[in-house]
Design a protein around this motif. Structure first.
Motif, PDB file in Angstrom:
ATOM      1  N   SER A 110       6.884   3.431   2.391  1.00  0.00           N
ATOM      2  CA  SER A 110       7.526   4.626   3.242  1.00  0.00           C
ATOM      3  C   SER A 110       6.522   4.640   4.520  1.00  0.00           C
ATOM      4  O   SER A 110       7.152   4.643   5.393  1.00  0.00           O
ATOM      5  CB  SER A 110       7.586   5.953   2.533  1.00  0.00           C
ATOM      6  N   ALA A 111       5.180   4.526   4.323  1.00  0.00           N
ATOM      7  CA  ALA A 111       4.411   4.749   5.609  1.00  0.00           C
ATOM      8  C   ALA A 111       4.730   3.430   6.530  1.00  0.00           C
ATOM      9  O   ALA A 111       4.799   3.349   7.544  1.00  0.00           O
ATOM     10  CB  ALA A 111       3.025   4.730   5.273  1.00  0.00           C
ATOM     11  N   ALA A 112       4.710   2.156   5.761  1.00  0.00           N
ATOM     12  CA  ALA A 112       5.059   1.060   6.445  1.00  0.00           C
ATOM     13  C   ALA A 112       6.449   1.163   7.152  1.00  0.00           C
ATOM     14  O   ALA A 112       6.667   0.744   8.344  1.00  0.00           O
ATOM     15  CB  ALA A 112       5.110   0.005   5.478  1.00  0.00           C
TER      16      ALA A 112
ATOM     17  N   LEU B 190      -1.861  -0.442  11.607  1.00  0.00           N
ATOM     18  CA  LEU B 190      -0.710  -0.710  11.244  1.00  0.00           C
ATOM     19  C   LEU B 190       0.490  -1.210  12.145  1.00  0.00           C
ATOM     20  O   LEU B 190       1.318  -1.978  11.914  1.00  0.00           O
ATOM     21  CB  LEU B 190      -0.200   0.445  10.206  1.00  0.00           C
TER      22      LEU B 190
ATOM     23  N   MET C 237      -1.508   4.728   4.493  1.00  0.00           N
ATOM     24  CA  MET C 237      -1.697   3.948   3.271  1.00  0.00           C
ATOM     25  C   MET C 237      -2.989   4.553   2.793  1.00  0.00           C
ATOM     26  O   MET C 237      -4.194   4.186   3.400  1.00  0.00           O
ATOM     27  CB  MET C 237      -1.788   2.581   3.631  1.00  0.00           C
TER      28      MET C 237
ATOM     29  N   SER D  61       0.864  -1.278   0.006  1.00  0.00           N
ATOM     30  CA  SER D  61      -0.107   0.165   0.040  1.00  0.00           C
ATOM     31  C   SER D  61       0.755   1.331   0.106  1.00  0.00           C
ATOM     32  O   SER D  61       0.600   2.226  -0.835  1.00  0.00           O
ATOM     33  CB  SER D  61      -0.925   0.013   1.360  1.00  0.00           C
ATOM     34  N   ASN D  62       1.859   1.233   0.756  1.00  0.00           N
ATOM     35  CA  ASN D  62       2.497   2.460   0.944  1.00  0.00           C
ATOM     36  C   ASN D  62       3.869   2.100   1.505  1.00  0.00           C
ATOM     37  O   ASN D  62       3.875   1.911   2.875  1.00  0.00           O
ATOM     38  CB  ASN D  62       1.743   3.689   1.758  1.00  0.00           C
TER      39      ASN D  62
ATOM     40  N   GLU E 135       4.304   9.404   3.486  1.00  0.00           N
ATOM     41  CA  GLU E 135       5.081   8.674   4.601  1.00  0.00           C
ATOM     42  C   GLU E 135       4.205   7.956   5.697  1.00  0.00           C
ATOM     43  O   GLU E 135       4.637   7.264   6.370  1.00  0.00           O
ATOM     44  CB  GLU E 135       6.237   9.491   5.356  1.00  0.00           C
ATOM     45  N   GLY E 136       2.995   8.638   6.079  1.00  0.00           N
ATOM     46  CA  GLY E 136       2.275   8.230   7.198  1.00  0.00           C
ATOM     47  C   GLY E 136       1.292   7.167   6.992  1.00  0.00           C
ATOM     48  O   GLY E 136       0.955   6.312   7.772  1.00  0.00           O
TER      49      GLY E 136
END
Ligand SMILES: Nc1ncnc2c1ncn2[C@@H]1O[C@H](COP(=O)(O)OP(=O)(O)OP(=O)(O)O)[C@@H](O)[C@H]1O
Ligand SMILES: Nc1ncnc2c1ncn2[C@@H]1O[C@H](COP(=O)(O)OP(=O)(O)OP(=O)(O)O)[C@@H](O)[C@H]1O
Ligand SMILES: [Mg+2]
Ligand SMILES: [Mg+2]
Lengths: 325, 368, 320, 501
Positions: free
Chosen positions: C199-201, D362, D351, C196-197, D348-349
């Motif tokens: 960098s967020a992970a 998460l 999804m 999904s993302n 960055e934060g």
């Protein structure tokens, strides 16, 4: 200014490093097999795959998987040449008919893709299945054949002229037209591109049309070599696409250093060099695929800007400096 | 039948209906009122029906199937053993009464036969013999194995080399295909063994199995560029236009060519000057195979044990041969309906003799 | 508050419809061919056969869904099947029959891990790497086969392993285990989060490299199982083994509703549904005795039709 | 000026599925004015302006521009009729050159016979760059080389070259430093001089008060009122936005030293990182709110990443003395009770396409798992708890985060950390782009966290909140810590600014 030129020269050198190294290795390993005629032969052989790859590159650049490109060529040839034959056509008519038919098929693939709004990988596989069927069913099956006089399309002059024309078209479309700018914008950030008023669907459809157009040129020239075109079924046309995509991957890996269109040609030359080298050195040709795969990875590795690779490179540089000191 | 084009359409639709009928009837075991042999359906597993040999084979098979009043269900496009297994299973679901197969992977022949045995239907292979010992023994011991038919691929390769030697060649170039296709493998092996045996120099270029005409010409050019002393070329395959392209490509040079696949314009190719020998006529192979399998299905098996036949290649060595071939092989219906019936009724020895007779002259004679 | 409830219901139905559309398509295809063939396709033997055929694809798909959820498309399956099968049988020839299975697993795991680590190391699209691995696998396998005179076959002592019950059992266990692994453990959830993302992970403390490699490890193990099933079923391996496997599996998964871009919407059942849908289609067309040249046409139209209906366009505003 | 109206919006409505984003909106823009638009997060500001600019289509309602119906079907049509918009999100495209970005979609201007003349395009682009004080930048270079702030300014330049009648600035200032803001203000005042109008969206009430001629307030998608001239005061705006008077207690009121001086939770020890960080050391204690302030490029954002293990420092280390651990990567950081709320929440934060539930869960997978299984029941429970606790405005737990407004996205980003019982918070601009209602809530949360004995590192570009909340305040400049300010009522903003610049 001279700094700029040096910078450019360095980039180009890195971009052609792999084929250059391959060439030198071959020169050392099999000097008798690397004369001028052979070099010309290799370049000439790289031309046809490059033409198809230029077309496919327009789709690949957008992140589209055009698995129907091979079927586009085959069906375009069969339908185009078939129609021209039935019109009692001369060679020019056949060529034009093939190009038109291929372009039309490209357009249809593009329209289907934007209409049904599913990933290109699916829509083009669907198109491929349908096109392959059409190629097998057309004119009662069996494909088409043309007169031997069609062989003029296999003459060096014609092939080189066609390649130059295709290269120029590809270069100008990609680097110098509004469409090219829009294509790059959509490729990098589709959302913002759309907000900036670019018609994303149109850009995508045109990329399919371009694939069709270049397929047409490719088809005209290949038919000049073989005089017959048999239909393909059961995804048999996909190999053609994979080879073209391979060239695009190489080009994409070195795009920061050299124009994508030139990169595609470098990719095509590299693949031919590998094939040639394997024959010249006398390794079993079965190894072709493996060698091409390794070359692709090497291309990616030298152009990669991922963290681990940068670190590795800087480490190498340090140890290199140290060893010199 | 040469003359029954009109009937063929009618028969065609009839066989199709018949085919569908078979499916439900043979499944449900209902009693059936039609003639006993009108609803036999046979599965044909073949690499493709679009390339030169595949298309010719299909034409020839369809002509004979019509004479035999058999419906054929084709499965194409399987290039590995796993997919052929799936093809078998699907054909069995379709209720075929026998399977005619060009096996891709030699060692899987017995595994494919086992599927047929489970379903209790006979199987026949064509264009192939069985080289793997275990597979061979298993098949030969099976009641449901009708047999195999193949050309003498290795022998043809030897003949080609001889022909090239006769026309003065000293160094050879082999345009080979990637390993995996049994029949092509055998040709290549035959040629190479013979060349080794004679101590002749040869170079090999290998193309992928889906090589297009362009790929093959490029491969030829590369081979010749890398080894300029080559003066005899042996193409192990190229029915997708590749052989046409190679012949044109080499026109004017003094390199002699032999090929296992035929170009579209055969006389023209000979006239071009480089071609010295072609093997052809192989599309008769599946026809004999079909007849043999048909006999087995209808309980009139030609022998109690699986039949091992060799089918003839037709060699062409000149434009005249080619012209003769063109004249008599245009439709691939070598045998008339009556003759087909005759072949069905024949005993083993006469059948083998008939197959041994198959040659350019024989067909030309018949067609006159 | 009441309004909130309503909106919730609305979303549930919309999602449910999409969830079940592939299943509906499957039911439709089955019913269609049953009707057209007068019930032949519904006979027990045929159904069993389709299930048997589905085993290899389902097992492979279950592995690939992990890497797919990372957003990494895998185009290497054909090469892996080819290389794994050939090396496995080659090893069996010289070292004894049981070696075949560990060797296959070793090869497939190495291949998948190579894709994963090259993807991370070079920072390039996994598709490119997997293409390269596929070409490499096919090349090496062809090289091995090409230099042999005898083709590779499964040792007779192992052929008892090819039986329906074992295949079904393995597949069902695989489905259960992988569903749990994918939907109810950290491994699957984190793989999806990375898809999904990434960098967020990473900012959430997920060790991206580790979980990427783990996902590839799972894919490698499942591919090992799949190749074993393929080899047992085919009884042999050769330079053409696995041809087209990658595209077929990918097609099956997408027809079943899997998302090519990865992320949290990936579902295991889409593998199962997609595989069955595809195989029923092929089986049905054969049973009807359709001309093979027409099959492509019909399949193509049905693919496009069914994907058009079932594809989830919500999560992906711009379709690739 | 009075009576003349460039743009009139009447009865505008827009819903997204179940969410009613804009309800019966009403707006009048006069020529030569800077018109502020304010409202809480999710009150529909961006939606209204997007409809005016043509990126969204209204469900119903009329827009009249200069007496004619204004119904743009795309942003391009909107632009053609003289409306340009600076988006809240990123609006330039990487991997393209600056000039290609500036003239995206208008290449025909420079083309002859279909071939684009790059040289002329670069020349034209240079002029545009000069207008936004970026004259030194080479237009033929890739835009990737510019900082985020400069890219935002390029967008402003792109909009201005169209010579728009109405310029919409949607929370662009939040991304800009003081210098960038000045450029933007100058552009806006130029517009004003030319009798053109600006619609200005911001959550910075002081800024609005300074810049705007009139201010329209929205609440829950509806028009509330329009203030003009003297009526524009921070209190009045606050009042109308929230719908009630805003009591004090916005920031902390206590000034005593009430954290545990003896327990160091986090220690940064002589960290260096390229040009961004130079020998930075600090200590964060239990129950302390440690603020870090400075200009955008002073290195404080990089410091966050180093502390959280996302970026490896060239030298020096980050330690958790309580656990005797040196941070090596973000996984280790998260496992040891650290949480990071990044500045750029969308990249960055969160999804974006994933559901709210998945996002909240998460970080907490280890917490919610039973045995080795993560059941949907436990994840939902956790998500619901957090949604209730932080009062996140959502349409349903399963909706994608992308459907939320900016403020609520930020809350989800915090909820993600909260759910994992984070003991050490690294918050990078926690109130960026957030309305005062949510802001107050977040401040309240910070106080709560502090009371619970958690340690908070708060990086911010807004001085008032730093002064209002932090126990200790570090000021950074060019990668170095230049000042240490203790909490006291005496410190004024001015004192701090002097140390920053
Ligand atoms: N995307 C969605 N939008 C709205 N409602 C949803 C969505 N997904 C699931 N739901 C509903 O929420 C409820 C709870 O579903 P639940 O959390 O059990 O889903 P799940 O698929 O089992 O979860 P998971 O996939 O995480 O295991 C169900 O009624 C389900 O239909
Ligand atoms: N693309 C979208 N899809 C679904 N809902 C949306 C979308 N865009 C906005 N909304 C909803 O519309 C409402 C208003 O959103 P908008 O972005 O205009 O708020 P805003 O006032 O700009 O808030 P913020 O200050 O937080 O940016 C929000 O509740 C949001 O959830
Ligand atoms: Mg907004
Ligand atoms: Mg907003």
């Amino acid at each position: 200014m001279s700094k700029k030129i040096a910078y450019k020269a360095k980039n180009i050198l890195i971009a052609v490093a792999i084929p250059l190294i391959l060439y030198i290795v071959l020169l050392l390993a099999a000097p008798q097999a690397m004369g001028d005629t052979q070099i010309f032969g290799i370049l000439r052989q790289a031309m046809l795959p490059a033409i198809l790859a230029w077309g496919v590159a327009f789709a690949c650049k957008l992140g589209l998987w055009h698995f129907a490109a091979g079927a586009n060529v085959i069906t375009g040839i069969i339908l185009g040449a078939g129609i021209a034959n039935r019109l009692g056509g001369g060679n020019a008519l056949i060529a034009i008919s093939i190009i038109l038919m291929c372009t039309l098929i490209g357009l249809l693939c593009g329209l289907i893709y934007v209409w049904i709004k599913v990933p290109s990988i699916i829509s083009t596989v669907g198109c491929m299945l349908i096109l392959e069927s059409v190629s097998a069913l057309a004119w009662g099956g069996g494909g088409v054949s043309v007169d031997k006089s069609y062989g003029i399309f296999n003459g060096n002059v014609v092939v080189i002229a066609c390649t130059v024309i295709c290269c120029l078209i590809a270069y100008f479309v990609y680097s110098r037209t509004k469409y090219g700018f829009n294509l790059k914008a959509v490729a990098s950030d589709i959302k913002v591109a759309e907000q900036q008023g670019i018609d994303v669907r149109k850009v995508k459809v045109i990329s399919f049309v371009l694939v069709g157009l270049f397929s047409g040129f490719y088809g005209v020239l290949t038919l000049g070599r073989s005089f017959v075109q048999n239909p393909t079924t059961n995804m048999g046309s996909m190999d053609m696409v994979f080879n073209a995509i391979m060239c695009f991957f190489v080009a994409a890996a070195i795009e920061k250093r050299i124009n994508l269109i030139a990169g595609v040609f470098i990719g095509a030359v590299t693949v031919q060099l590998i094939k040639f080298g394997i024959v010249a050195i006398g390794i079993s040709g079965q190894f072709n695929n493996a060698a091409v795969a390794i070359a692709l990875l090497v291309f990616c590795a030298i152009s990669s800007e991922s963290g681990p690779m940068l670190k590795l490179r800087s480490k190498l540089r340090v140890s290199f400096d140290r060893s010199r000191a | 039948g040469c003359g029954n084009n009109k009937d063929s359409e009618a028969a065609d639709s009839q066989t199709k209906d018949g085919g569908a009928g078979t499916v439900s009837e043979s499944g449900s075991g209902e009693e059936d009122s039609k003639a006993a042999d009108s609803d036999i359906s046979i599965g044909v597993v073949i690499w493709s029906t679009d390339d030169g040999l595949g298309a010719d084979s299909k034409t020839a098979l369809d002509a004979v199937a019509e004479d035999l009043n058999v419906s054929l269900v084709y499965r194409t496009g399987s290039y590995d053993a796993e997919s052929q297994t799936t093809d078998y299973e699907n054909l069995l679901a379709a209720g075929v009464d026998g399977i005619l197969c060009c096996v891709i992977n030699d060692t899987s022949t017995d595994d494919l036969l086992k599927i047929c045995e489970e379903a209790g239907i006979p199987m026949q292979i064509f264009f192939r013999n069985i080289m793997d010992e275990d597979a061979y023994n298993y098949c030969m011991a099976s009641d449901l194995f009708a047999g195999y038919i193949c050309e003498d691929e290795g022998g043809a390769g030897v003949d080609m080399v001889d022909e090239l030697l006769a026309s003065g060649c000293t160094t050879f170039g082999l345009l080979n295909r990637e390993a995996g296709n049994g029949v092509i493998d055998r040709r290549q092996a035959g040629v190479m063994e013979y060349l080794d045996e004679k101590g002749l120099t040869y170079y090999v270029s290998t193309s992928s199995n889906t090589a297009t005409a362009t790929d093959m010409v490029d491969a030829t050019d590369q081979l010749l560029a890398a080894h300029s002393d080559i003066n005899g070329l042996i193409c192990s395959s190229g029915s997708n236009g590749a052989i046409d392209a190679i012949i044109t490509d080499l026109q004017g040079s003094d390199i002699k060519i032999t090929s296992f696949d035929t170009p579209v314009d055969i006389p023209g190719s000979f006239e071009a000057g480089n071609l010295v020998m072609l093997t052809t006529g192989a599309q008769i192979d599946p026809v004999y195979a079909l007849i043999n399998l048909y006999c087995k299905i209808t309980g009139k098996a030609k022998s109690d044990t699986p039949a091992e036949y060799g089918s003839n290649y037709i060699y062409m060595k000149s434009a005249e041969d080619a012209a003769t071939y063109e004249q008599y092989f245009s439709e691939f219906n070598t045998y008339t309906a009556e003759e087909v019936q005759g072949l069905v009724e024949m005993d083993l020895d006469s059948f083998v003799a008939e197959m041994g007779n198959y040659s350019l002259e024989m067909v030309a004679e018949k067609m006159k | 508050m009441k309004e909130k409830k309503e909106t919730k219901n609305k979303w549930i139905t919309k999602d449910l419809v999409r969830t079940y559309l592939p299943i509906l398509a499957l039911v439709f295809v089955v019913a269609l061919f049953a009707a057209l063939s007068g019930g032949t396709t519904l006979k027990m033997t045929n159904i069993k056969q389709i299930m048997l055929q589905s085993c290899t694809y389902i097992v492979a798909g279950l592995g690939i869904i992990f890497t797919m959820s990372l957003g990494n498309m895998d185009m290497s399956l054909d090469g892996i099947v080819c290389l794994g099968g050939c090396l496995g049988l080659l090893a069996a020839e010289s070292l004894g029959s049981w070696v075949v299975i560990p060797v296959i697993f070793l090869v497939t795991i190495l291949c998948e891990m190579a894709i994963g680590s090259l993807n991370i190391l070079l920072g390039i699209n996994s598709v490119i790497v997997s293409f390269a691995v596929s070409f490499f696998g096919k090349g090496v396998a062809g090289y091995i086969i090409g230099s042999r005179t005898k083709s590779l076959s499964l040792p007779g002592s192992l052929s008892f392993l090819y039986n329906r019950s074992l295949y079904f059992a393995v597949t069902i266990v695989a489905i259960i285990v992988l569903s749990i692994l994918f939907h109810y453990t950290k491994l699957g959830k984190r793989a999806m989060a990375i898809g999904s993302n990434a960098s967020a992970a990473k900012a959430s403390g997920i060790h991206v490299v580790k979980y990427k490699l783990l996902a590839y490890l799972v894919a490698g193990v499942m591919m090992g199982l799949a190749v074993t099933l393929v080899v047992l079923r085919a009884g042999s391996a050769g330079a053409t083994s696995g041809s087209g496997f990658h595209v077929t599996v990918l097609l099956m998964m997408v027809i079943g509703g899997a998302s090519l871009t990865g992320g949290t919407k990936e579902k295991v059942y889409s593998v199962v549904v997609g595989v069955l849908l595809f195989l029923c289609l092929e089986n049905g067309l054969t049973v009807l005795g359709v001309d093979p040249n027409m099959i492509g046409l019909i399949e193509g139209i049905i693919f496009l039709g069914s994907v058009t209906l079932t594809f989830d366009r919500d999560g992906v505003p711009y379709i690739l | 000026m009075e009576g003349k109206v460039v743009l009139k919006v009447e009865g505008l409505n827009k819903s997204f599925g179940p969410t009613k984003a804009v309800v019966d909106m009403h707006l009048e823009i006069h020529p030569g004015e800077i018109h502020g638009l304010i409202g809480e997060n999710g009150s529909g500001k961006s939606t209204v302006t997007s409809m005016i600019a043509g990126c969204l289509k209204p469900d119903s309602g009329v827009m009249i521009m200069n007496g004619k119906r204004h119904e743009p079907k795309s942003m391009l049509e909107g632009r053609a009729s003289g409306i340009c918009m600076l988006l809240q999100e990123k609006g330039t495209i990487n991997h393209l050159t600056i000039s290609e970005n500036i003239y995206l979609g208008e290449e025909n201007q420079f083309s002859k016979g279909g071939i684009v003349n790059r040289r002329r395009m670069n020349q034209a682009a240079r002029k545009v760059l000069e207008s936004i004080d970026l004259g030194h930048v080479e237009p033929s270079h890739l835009i990737d080389e510019l900082s985020f702030e400069d890219r935002k300014l390029v967008e402003a330049g792109m909009a201005m070259k169209e010579d728009p009648k109405i310029l919409i600035v949607d929370e662009t200032t939040t991304a800009l430093s003081q210098k960038g803001r000045e450029v933007l203000y100058r552009i806006m005042s130029q517009m004003k001089e030319k009798e053109k109008s600006v619609i200005f969206i911001s959550h910075d009430l002081d800024e609005l008060k300074q810049v705007c001629d009139r201010v329209t307030v929205m609440r829950d998608g509806a028009y509330i009122t329009t203030l003009s001239g003297e009526e524009i005061t921070v209190d009045a705006m606050r009042h109308h936005m929230i719908g009630r008077d805003f009591s004090d207690g916005y920031y902390r009121v206590d000034y005593e030293d009430n954290y545990d001086h003896d327990t160091v939770m986090l220690e940064v020890d002589h960290v260096n990182l390229g040009k961004a960080l130079k020998d930075v050391s600090l200590q964060l204690h239990k129950g302390e709110i440690l603020g870090i302030g400075g200009l955008t490029d002073c290195g404080m954002h990089d410091l966050c990443k180093v502390i959280y293990g996302l970026v490896k420092p060239d030298s020096g280390e980050v330690r958790l003395p309580q656990k005797e651990i040196t941070i090596r990567n973000s996984t280790q950081a998260a496992e040891n009770g650290m949480g990071y709320v990044p500045k750029d929440r969308e990249l960055e934060g969160l999804m974006m396409a994933a559901s709210i539930r998945d996002n909240i869960n998460l970080m907490s997978m280890d917490k919610v798992k039973k045995g080795f299984l993560i059941t949907s029941g436990s994840t939902r429970k956790l998500a619901e708890e957090q949604v209730d606790m932080l009062r996140i405005k959502i349409g349903g737990l399963e909706l994608p985060v992308s459907s939320l407004s900016g403020g609520n996205k930020q809350k989800v980003s915090i909820a993600k950390c909260m759910a994992n019982d984070v003991q050490i918070f690294i918050m990078d601009c926690p109130t960026r782009g957030i309305d005062i209602g949510v802001k107050a809530a977040i401040y309240c949360l910070l106080e709560q966290f502090k009371a619970q004995g958690r340690a908070i590192l708060m990086i911010s570009e807004e001085l008032p909140e730093l002064l209002g909340m932090a126990d200790n305040l570090l000021i950074m400049k060019d990668g170095e810590i230049t000042a240490h300010i203790r909490r006291s009522p005496e410190v004024s903003e001015h004192d701090v600014i002097v140390k920053m610049i």
